[in-house]
Design a protein around this motif. Structure first.
Motif, PDB file in Angstrom:
ATOM      1  N   SER A   1       0.820  -1.208   0.000  1.00  0.00           N
ATOM      2  CA  SER A   1       0.000   0.000   0.000  1.00  0.00           C
ATOM      3  C   SER A   1       0.856   1.261   0.000  1.00  0.00           C
ATOM      4  CB  SER A   1      -0.922   0.003   1.224  1.00  0.00           C
ATOM      5  OG  SER A   1      -1.638   1.203   1.312  1.00  0.00           O
TER       6      SER A   1
ATOM      7  N   GLU B   1       2.192   1.855  -3.453  1.00  0.00           N
ATOM      8  CA  GLU B   1       1.156   2.316  -4.371  1.00  0.00           C
ATOM      9  C   GLU B   1       0.837   3.799  -4.168  1.00  0.00           C
ATOM     10  OE1 GLU B   1      -1.235  -1.920  -4.972  1.00  0.00           O
ATOM     11  OE2 GLU B   1      -1.975  -0.452  -3.533  1.00  0.00           O
ATOM     12  N   HIS B   2       0.759   4.227  -2.914  1.00  0.00           N
ATOM     13  CA  HIS B   2       0.455   5.631  -2.637  1.00  0.00           C
ATOM     14  C   HIS B   2       1.557   6.551  -3.141  1.00  0.00           C
ATOM     15  CE1 HIS B   2      -2.700   4.171   0.128  1.00  0.00           C
ATOM     16  NE2 HIS B   2      -3.219   5.368  -0.041  1.00  0.00           N
TER      17      HIS B   2
ATOM     18  N   ALA C   1       3.785   5.825  -5.542  1.00  0.00           N
ATOM     19  CA  ALA C   1       3.879   5.713  -7.002  1.00  0.00           C
ATOM     20  C   ALA C   1       2.875   6.631  -7.697  1.00  0.00           C
ATOM     21  CB  ALA C   1       3.657   4.261  -7.428  1.00  0.00           C
ATOM     22  N   ARG C   2       1.744   6.885  -7.066  1.00  0.00           N
ATOM     23  CA  ARG C   2       0.739   7.764  -7.678  1.00  0.00           C
ATOM     24  C   ARG C   2       1.218   9.211  -7.778  1.00  0.00           C
ATOM     25  NH1 ARG C   2      -2.915   5.055  -3.901  1.00  0.00           N
ATOM     26  NH2 ARG C   2      -3.901   3.295  -4.971  1.00  0.00           N
ATOM     27  N   THR C   3       2.233   9.571  -7.024  1.00  0.00           N
ATOM     28  CA  THR C   3       2.731  10.951  -7.072  1.00  0.00           C
ATOM     29  C   THR C   3       3.699  11.169  -8.232  1.00  0.00           C
ATOM     30  OG1 THR C   3       4.672  10.594  -5.634  1.00  0.00           O
ATOM     31  CG2 THR C   3       2.555  11.041  -4.552  1.00  0.00           C
TER      32      THR C   3
ATOM     33  N   THR D   1       3.948  11.832 -11.566  1.00  0.00           N
ATOM     34  CA  THR D   1       3.179  12.294 -12.706  1.00  0.00           C
ATOM     35  C   THR D   1       3.643  13.690 -13.100  1.00  0.00           C
ATOM     36  OG1 THR D   1       0.959  12.932 -13.463  1.00  0.00           O
ATOM     37  CG2 THR D   1       1.388  13.107 -11.107  1.00  0.00           C
TER      38      THR D   1
ATOM     39  N   GLU E   1      -2.614  16.595 -10.555  1.00  0.00           N
ATOM     40  CA  GLU E   1      -2.727  15.195 -10.154  1.00  0.00           C
ATOM     41  C   GLU E   1      -1.692  14.861  -9.081  1.00  0.00           C
ATOM     42  OE1 GLU E   1      -4.861  12.687 -10.900  1.00  0.00           O
ATOM     43  OE2 GLU E   1      -6.057  14.262 -11.826  1.00  0.00           O
ATOM     44  N   LYS E   2      -0.494  15.423  -9.250  1.00  0.00           N
ATOM     45  CA  LYS E   2       0.559  15.213  -8.258  1.00  0.00           C
ATOM     46  C   LYS E   2       0.145  15.812  -6.923  1.00  0.00           C
ATOM     47  CE  LYS E   2       4.844  15.789  -9.505  1.00  0.00           C
ATOM     48  NZ  LYS E   2       5.500  14.473  -9.224  1.00  0.00           N
TER      49      LYS E   2
ATOM     50  N   ALA F   1      -2.398  13.624  -5.283  1.00  0.00           N
ATOM     51  CA  ALA F   1      -1.813  12.378  -4.765  1.00  0.00           C
ATOM     52  C   ALA F   1      -1.001  12.642  -3.504  1.00  0.00           C
ATOM     53  CB  ALA F   1      -0.945  11.737  -5.840  1.00  0.00           C
TER      54      ALA F   1
ATOM     55  N   SER G   1       6.589  13.814  -1.134  1.00  0.00           N
ATOM     56  CA  SER G   1       6.355  12.406  -1.450  1.00  0.00           C
ATOM     57  C   SER G   1       7.493  11.531  -0.931  1.00  0.00           C
ATOM     58  CB  SER G   1       6.219  12.240  -2.970  1.00  0.00           C
ATOM     59  OG  SER G   1       6.099  10.877  -3.309  1.00  0.00           O
TER      60      SER G   1
ATOM     61  N   ASN H   1      10.764  13.789 -10.687  1.00  0.00           N
ATOM     62  CA  ASN H   1       9.928  12.587 -10.709  1.00  0.00           C
ATOM     63  C   ASN H   1      10.766  11.310 -10.634  1.00  0.00           C
ATOM     64  OD1 ASN H   1       7.176  13.144 -10.644  1.00  0.00           O
ATOM     65  ND2 ASN H   1       7.071  13.611 -12.829  1.00  0.00           N
TER      66      ASN H   1
END
Length: 294
Positions: A95, A98-99, A101-103, A105, A110-111, A114, A135, A259
């Motif tokens: 988890s 995943e959280h 990894a969503r950042t 972008t 969107e960043k 996230a 992040s 990134n």
């Protein structure tokens, strides 16, 4: 079935299935108990707020302890299934990946969205580099809180240790703020979290040593802003060579985080997780540490 087998099954659950449903997650239960009391208690005075806040924490801790000692009282094979479920609930490896990894972008909105899901700070005014920093900071801090520390206490005290640690960490995340509402109400939770994380935070630093050597120690000495959480951040900054900063609170030197540095941080994360899991497995297999009984 011994502690090592139970842990391996819990790890398999984590990798394949991720987190349990929110309604059935013990960490969510801890938060709901604390949140219910918090929302219904009207602040009165520093002493009374501290006492009620302490009582709130103790209620949650007793509940966590009750869950942890439940499996032996359940019939076979549900007792093993319940033990695996509770062990899994104490840590969050997949988890967290995943959280973070969503950042990764190029869309800054969107960043920002996230990042807002993983940090408590206001992200509205942060530029892309400070969002990237937030992040990576969250990944470094939660590597300790969500992986290293719960398994450390599992090694020492078995399932009760893991669940009680997770309850304390949840209480600190909800109540451990330095503001008018929580200054006294959340003080016990915050101080208990500081105490329980003192050793794991420094253990986390040691786990970074194979990746950074002397630079890890050099950055560790720069971590003088907080009792615990800045230590894993400092060494992650050292390994990546990027600056990590919460404006007005702390800054570790390096180049601006991009990134691809978040992706690099995730690789470091998995290396440290793998290192820790090997150590934990060896200690459980050899019976060096007391933990969950057979």
């Amino acid at each position: 079935m011994d502690a090592l087998v139970l842990l391996l099954l819990a790890l398999l659950w984590d990798i394949l299935l991720g987190e349990p449903p929110a309604k059935l997650h013990p960490v969510v239960w801890f938060g709901r108990i604390a949140g219910f009391i918090d929302s219904h208690y009207k602040r009165r005075s520093p002493v009374r707020d501290f006492l009620v806040g302490t009582a709130t924490a103790l209620v949650v801790l007793v509940f966590a302890l009750s869950l942890s000692i439940l499996p032996p009282f359940v019939t076979y094979p549900l007792n093993y299934a319940l033990a695996v479920y509770f062990i899994k609930s104490s840590f969050a490896i997949r988890s967290l990946h995943e959280h973070i990894a969503r950042t990764v972008t190029d869309d800054i909105e969107e960043k920002r969205k996230a990042v807002s899901m993983i940090v408590s700070r206001d992200v509205k005014g942060l530029d892309v580099y400070h969002l990237n920093s937030a992040s990576i900071e969250s990944l470094a801090e939660n590597l300790n809180d969500s992986v290293i520390a719960p398994l450390f206490y599992f090694l020492l005290f078995g399932l009760p240790g893991a669940l009680i640690y997770r309850a304390v960490n949840t209480l600190d995340a909800m109540l451990g703020y330095r503001n008018e509402r929580y200054e006294y109400f959340g003080k016990f939770s915050a101080r208990l979290d500081d105490a329980l994380n003192f050793i794991p935070a420094r253990l986390t630093v040691l786990l970074y040593l194979p990746l950074g050597g002397r630079k890890v120690f050099r950055y560790y000495r720069l971590a003088r802003f907080k009792i615990n959480s800045d230590k894993p951040m400092a060494v992650m900054s050292a390994i990546l060579g990027v600056w990590l900063e919460k404006p007005g609170f702390y800054r570790f030197p390096g180049k601006a985080p991009e990134n691809h540095d978040i992706k690099r941080a995730l690789k470091v994360y998995w290396l440290v997780v793998a290192e820790w899991l090997v150590i934990v497995s060896i200690l459980l297999a050899t019976g060096v540490c007391p933990c969950l009984s057979r």
